[in-house]
Design an enzyme around this catalytic site. Sequence first.
Site, PDB file in Angstrom:
ATOM      1  CB  THR A  36      -7.513  11.885  -0.245  1.00 59.01           C
ATOM      2  OG1 THR A  36      -8.450  11.110  -1.027  1.00 59.01           O
ATOM      3  CG2 THR A  36      -7.974  11.946   1.200  1.00 59.01           C
ATOM      4  CB  ALA A  79     -15.182   9.792   4.068  1.00 58.85           C
ATOM      5  CD  GLU A  81      -6.813   6.897   1.910  1.00 61.61           C
ATOM      6  OE1 GLU A  81      -6.525   6.312   0.851  1.00 61.61           O
ATOM      7  OE2 GLU A  81      -6.689   8.125   2.060  1.00 61.61           O
ATOM      8  CB  THR A 121     -16.577  -3.243   0.949  1.00 64.78           C
ATOM      9  OG1 THR A 121     -16.123  -4.222   0.023  1.00 64.78           O
ATOM     10  CG2 THR A 121     -15.678  -3.324   2.190  1.00 64.78           C
ATOM     11  CG  ASP A 122     -18.278  -7.537  -1.951  1.00 65.35           C
ATOM     12  OD1 ASP A 122     -17.251  -6.826  -1.841  1.00 65.35           O
ATOM     13  OD2 ASP A 122     -18.656  -8.025  -3.039  1.00 65.35           O
ATOM     14  CD  GLU A 123     -12.414  -5.744  -1.212  1.00 66.45           C
ATOM     15  OE1 GLU A 123     -11.429  -5.731  -0.451  1.00 66.45           O
ATOM     16  OE2 GLU A 123     -12.420  -5.228  -2.329  1.00 66.45           O
ATOM     17  CE1 TYR A 148     -11.684  -0.107   1.500  1.00 66.47           C
ATOM     18  CE2 TYR A 148     -11.924  -2.246   0.424  1.00 66.47           C
ATOM     19  CZ  TYR A 148     -12.445  -1.020   0.787  1.00 66.47           C
ATOM     20  OH  TYR A 148     -13.745  -0.704   0.459  1.00 66.47           O
ATOM     21  CE  LYS A 152     -15.579   0.504   4.173  1.00 69.02           C
ATOM     22  NZ  LYS A 152     -16.045   1.931   4.177  1.00 69.02           N
ATOM     23  CG  PHE A 188     -10.198  -4.422 -13.160  1.00 70.92           C
ATOM     24  CD1 PHE A 188      -9.028  -4.782 -13.805  1.00 70.92           C
ATOM     25  CD2 PHE A 188     -11.375  -5.106 -13.492  1.00 70.92           C
ATOM     26  CE1 PHE A 188      -9.009  -5.802 -14.751  1.00 70.92           C
ATOM     27  CE2 PHE A 188     -11.368  -6.122 -14.428  1.00 70.92           C
ATOM     28  CZ  PHE A 188     -10.187  -6.473 -15.062  1.00 70.92           C
ATOM     29  N   PRO A 190     -11.643   1.497 -14.926  1.00 75.13           N
ATOM     30  CG  PRO A 190     -12.170   3.166 -13.391  1.00 75.13           C
ATOM     31  CD  PRO A 190     -12.158   1.694 -13.560  1.00 75.13           C
ATOM     32  CG  HIS A 274      -6.035 -11.124  -6.370  1.00 74.90           C
ATOM     33  ND1 HIS A 274      -5.630 -11.071  -7.687  1.00 74.90           N
ATOM     34  CD2 HIS A 274      -7.222 -10.475  -6.327  1.00 74.90           C
ATOM     35  CE1 HIS A 274      -6.530 -10.431  -8.406  1.00 74.90           C
ATOM     36  NE2 HIS A 274      -7.513 -10.058  -7.594  1.00 74.90           N
TER      37      HIS A 274
HETATM   38  P1  NAD Z   1     -13.066   6.799  -3.443  1.00 75.69           P
HETATM   39  O1  NAD Z   1     -11.678   6.459  -3.058  1.00 75.69           O
HETATM   40  O2  NAD Z   1     -13.391   7.056  -4.884  1.00 75.69           O
HETATM   41  O3  NAD Z   1     -13.571   8.074  -2.627  1.00 75.69           O
HETATM   42  C1  NAD Z   1     -13.300   8.249  -1.268  1.00 75.69           C
HETATM   43  C2  NAD Z   1     -13.619   9.698  -0.910  1.00 75.69           C
HETATM   44  O4  NAD Z   1     -13.409   9.863   0.494  1.00 75.69           O
HETATM   45  C3  NAD Z   1     -12.719  10.712  -1.631  1.00 75.69           C
HETATM   46  O5  NAD Z   1     -13.481  11.795  -2.117  1.00 75.69           O
HETATM   47  C4  NAD Z   1     -11.763  11.175  -0.536  1.00 75.69           C
HETATM   48  O6  NAD Z   1     -11.273  12.499  -0.713  1.00 75.69           O
HETATM   49  C5  NAD Z   1     -12.648  11.049   0.701  1.00 75.69           C
HETATM   50  N1  NAD Z   1     -11.855  10.881   1.943  1.00 75.69           N
HETATM   51  C6  NAD Z   1     -10.854   9.997   2.163  1.00 75.69           C
HETATM   52  N2  NAD Z   1     -10.378  10.150   3.416  1.00 75.69           N
HETATM   53  C7  NAD Z   1     -11.126  11.115   4.002  1.00 75.69           C
HETATM   54  C8  NAD Z   1     -11.141  11.702   5.298  1.00 75.69           C
HETATM   55  N3  NAD Z   1     -10.263  11.321   6.252  1.00 75.69           N
HETATM   56  N4  NAD Z   1     -12.054  12.674   5.565  1.00 75.69           N
HETATM   57  C9  NAD Z   1     -12.921  13.072   4.610  1.00 75.69           C
HETATM   58  N5  NAD Z   1     -12.965  12.552   3.355  1.00 75.69           N
HETATM   59  C10 NAD Z   1     -12.067  11.589   3.064  1.00 75.69           C
HETATM   60  O7  NAD Z   1     -13.964   5.616  -2.870  1.00 75.69           O
HETATM   61  P2  NAD Z   1     -15.284   4.942  -3.462  1.00 75.69           P
HETATM   62  O8  NAD Z   1     -14.885   3.850  -4.381  1.00 75.69           O
HETATM   63  O9  NAD Z   1     -16.203   6.003  -3.906  1.00 75.69           O
HETATM   64  O10 NAD Z   1     -15.833   4.257  -2.128  1.00 75.69           O
HETATM   65  C11 NAD Z   1     -16.684   4.990  -1.252  1.00 75.69           C
HETATM   66  C12 NAD Z   1     -17.131   4.093  -0.129  1.00 75.69           C
HETATM   67  O11 NAD Z   1     -17.807   2.950  -0.655  1.00 75.69           O
HETATM   68  C13 NAD Z   1     -15.996   3.526   0.721  1.00 75.69           C
HETATM   69  O12 NAD Z   1     -16.413   3.502   2.072  1.00 75.69           O
HETATM   70  C14 NAD Z   1     -15.794   2.113   0.200  1.00 75.69           C
HETATM   71  O13 NAD Z   1     -15.282   1.270   1.207  1.00 75.69           O
HETATM   72  C15 NAD Z   1     -17.215   1.751  -0.168  1.00 75.69           C
HETATM   73  N6  NAD Z   1     -17.379   0.745  -1.228  1.00 75.69           N
HETATM   74  C16 NAD Z   1     -16.776   0.918  -2.433  1.00 75.69           C
HETATM   75  C17 NAD Z   1     -17.016  -0.012  -3.466  1.00 75.69           C
HETATM   76  C18 NAD Z   1     -16.387   0.149  -4.838  1.00 75.69           C
HETATM   77  O14 NAD Z   1     -16.553  -0.729  -5.681  1.00 75.69           O
HETATM   78  N7  NAD Z   1     -15.695   1.242  -5.138  1.00 75.69           N
HETATM   79  C19 NAD Z   1     -17.856  -1.108  -3.222  1.00 75.69           C
HETATM   80  C20 NAD Z   1     -18.425  -1.259  -1.942  1.00 75.69           C
HETATM   81  C21 NAD Z   1     -18.207  -0.313  -0.967  1.00 75.69           C
HETATM   82  O1  DAU Z   2     -15.915  -5.538  -3.575  1.00 78.45           O
HETATM   83  C1  DAU Z   2     -16.005  -4.181  -3.243  1.00 78.45           C
HETATM   84  C2  DAU Z   2     -14.648  -3.537  -3.380  1.00 78.45           C
HETATM   85  O2  DAU Z   2     -14.400  -3.405  -4.775  1.00 78.45           O
HETATM   86  C3  DAU Z   2     -14.556  -2.180  -2.688  1.00 78.45           C
HETATM   87  O3  DAU Z   2     -14.669  -2.371  -1.306  1.00 78.45           O
HETATM   88  C4  DAU Z   2     -13.234  -1.484  -2.999  1.00 78.45           C
HETATM   89  O4  DAU Z   2     -13.234  -0.173  -2.464  1.00 78.45           O
HETATM   90  C5  DAU Z   2     -13.060  -1.398  -4.502  1.00 78.45           C
HETATM   91  O5  DAU Z   2     -11.802  -0.830  -4.820  1.00 78.45           O
HETATM   92  C6  DAU Z   2     -13.185  -2.794  -5.116  1.00 78.45           C
HETATM   93  O6  DAU Z   2     -12.075  -3.636  -4.683  1.00 78.45           O
HETATM   94  P1  DAU Z   2     -11.296  -4.604  -5.700  1.00 78.45           P
HETATM   95  O7  DAU Z   2      -9.953  -4.833  -5.142  1.00 78.45           O
HETATM   96  O8  DAU Z   2     -12.136  -5.756  -6.086  1.00 78.45           O
HETATM   97  O9  DAU Z   2     -11.244  -3.604  -6.990  1.00 78.45           O
HETATM   98  P2  DAU Z   2     -10.093  -3.248  -8.041  1.00 78.45           P
HETATM   99  O10 DAU Z   2     -10.730  -2.345  -9.040  1.00 78.45           O
HETATM  100  O11 DAU Z   2      -8.841  -2.785  -7.398  1.00 78.45           O
HETATM  101  O12 DAU Z   2      -9.795  -4.668  -8.733  1.00 78.45           O
HETATM  102  C7  DAU Z   2     -10.828  -5.447  -9.307  1.00 78.45           C
HETATM  103  C8  DAU Z   2     -10.227  -6.770  -9.747  1.00 78.45           C
HETATM  104  O13 DAU Z   2      -9.319  -6.524 -10.844  1.00 78.45           O
HETATM  105  C9  DAU Z   2      -9.371  -7.438  -8.686  1.00 78.45           C
HETATM  106  O14 DAU Z   2      -9.532  -8.846  -8.813  1.00 78.45           O
HETATM  107  C10 DAU Z   2      -7.935  -7.041  -9.037  1.00 78.45           C
HETATM  108  C11 DAU Z   2      -7.978  -6.953 -10.542  1.00 78.45           C
HETATM  109  N1  DAU Z   2      -7.083  -5.961 -11.181  1.00 78.45           N
HETATM  110  C12 DAU Z   2      -7.032  -4.700 -10.696  1.00 78.45           C
HETATM  111  C13 DAU Z   2      -6.255  -3.747 -11.311  1.00 78.45           C
HETATM  112  C14 DAU Z   2      -6.177  -2.325 -10.785  1.00 78.45           C
HETATM  113  C15 DAU Z   2      -6.369  -6.342 -12.316  1.00 78.45           C
HETATM  114  O15 DAU Z   2      -6.421  -7.505 -12.791  1.00 78.45           O
HETATM  115  N2  DAU Z   2      -5.611  -5.391 -12.944  1.00 78.45           N
HETATM  116  C16 DAU Z   2      -5.512  -4.108 -12.486  1.00 78.45           C
HETATM  117  O16 DAU Z   2      -4.818  -3.288 -13.102  1.00 78.45           O
END
Ligand code: NAD
Ligand code: DAU
Length: 332
Positions: A36, A79, A81, A121-123, A148, A152, A188, A190, A274
Amino acid sequence: MARLLVTGGAGFIGSNFVHHVIENTDDHVTVLDKLTYAGNRASLAGLPEDRLTFVQGDIADAALVDELFAGVDSVVHYAAESHNDNSLHDPRPFLDTNIIGTYTLLEAARKHDRRLHHISTDEVYGDLELDDPAKFTESTPYNPSSPYSSTKAGSDLLVRAWVRSFGVRATISNCSNNYGPYQHVEKFIPRQITNVLRGIRPKLYGKGENVRDWIHADDHSSAVLTILDRGSIGETYLIGADGEKDNKTVVELILQLMGEPADAYDHVTDRAGHDLRYAIDSTRLRTELGWEPRFRDFEAGLAATIDWYRSNEDWWAPAKDGVEAFYASKGQ
Ligand code: NAD
Ligand code: DAU
């Protein structure tokens, strides 16, 4: 040598896990990823071809999933969203992938009797007050806030039901916010780093008081491998590294590390619904399975992450303008 299937292995955390497995085990990894907007094949560049097979496809494609499960021993399911802001704009893909996709994998795990580890996720636990001494534990009730996090939570409950009703050999982990290289610029940290690199002021939602519990993606990967090896079937483990910080502090630290004035950011429209604060108590994982995080210095980890984005503009630049146009349309 084990044969591992990793779904979402071209995403941020999934690709980190694939690198971790190839560096630390003899296992062969097959990645199933739809590629995606969030998936990037380049995140797996340089890995040995005899250790990695890449399959582009959808986890909700039952025939493909069935074929892949037949050829592996274990599955780690990343995998999803994953972005809250996107789920507020267009929830449907979150239902398709996070709910139906997970259901499809569970049915294959049941049919082929394969070990499955589900990444969550902790969410799913909702949020905590800023002044609450409590942290999330494995027994905190589910109370998700966003499309989201509710999908989850739904996927976690499906896993629990398939364990209890059908004897599927699954474990679940719920991790806090990850940071590190290869994270999409919509997120956030990056977003703010690449804003500064592009001469755009960082954008803080609302007052910036919201707290996230940061963990380096490498520590998440080592925890998942530990649970895959030694976790008890049917159990849930929380993953966290005691990294609570409010968003304002993180933005100011990024600006300081990048040589900019600490107040050179804008407050923008807050996220709907939020979540205020997340905090993980990972005692169970540490005491029962002996896991410990390696990255304990957030400032050093953030500085290394900034260096990575500085050196890898080819990786993130193609997505940057579209992401900023999306946020601008929302006043963010
Ligand atoms: P990401 O959005 O960076 O990556 C998701 C990946 O899944 C992508 O490579 C995408 O192409 C693939 N994907 C999406 N839909 C798909 C489908 N239908 N079939 C096959 N592949 C598909 O996500 P991330 O931040 O790496 O998160 C990965 C996992 O970890 C998720 O399950 C998320 O809920 C969990 N998680 C993320 C965080 C965080 O801080 N980013 C924290 C806790 C848990
Ligand atoms: O807690 C785990 C979760 O962390 C994962 O399940 C999610 O996949 C992951 O995206 C992340 O969720 P958050 O919503 O916490 O992450 P995000 O990076 O989107 O935002 C982090 C915090 O920063 C949140 O309080 C919103 C805020 N934010 C975000 C963006 C993109 C800003 O203040 N400015 C911004 O531009």
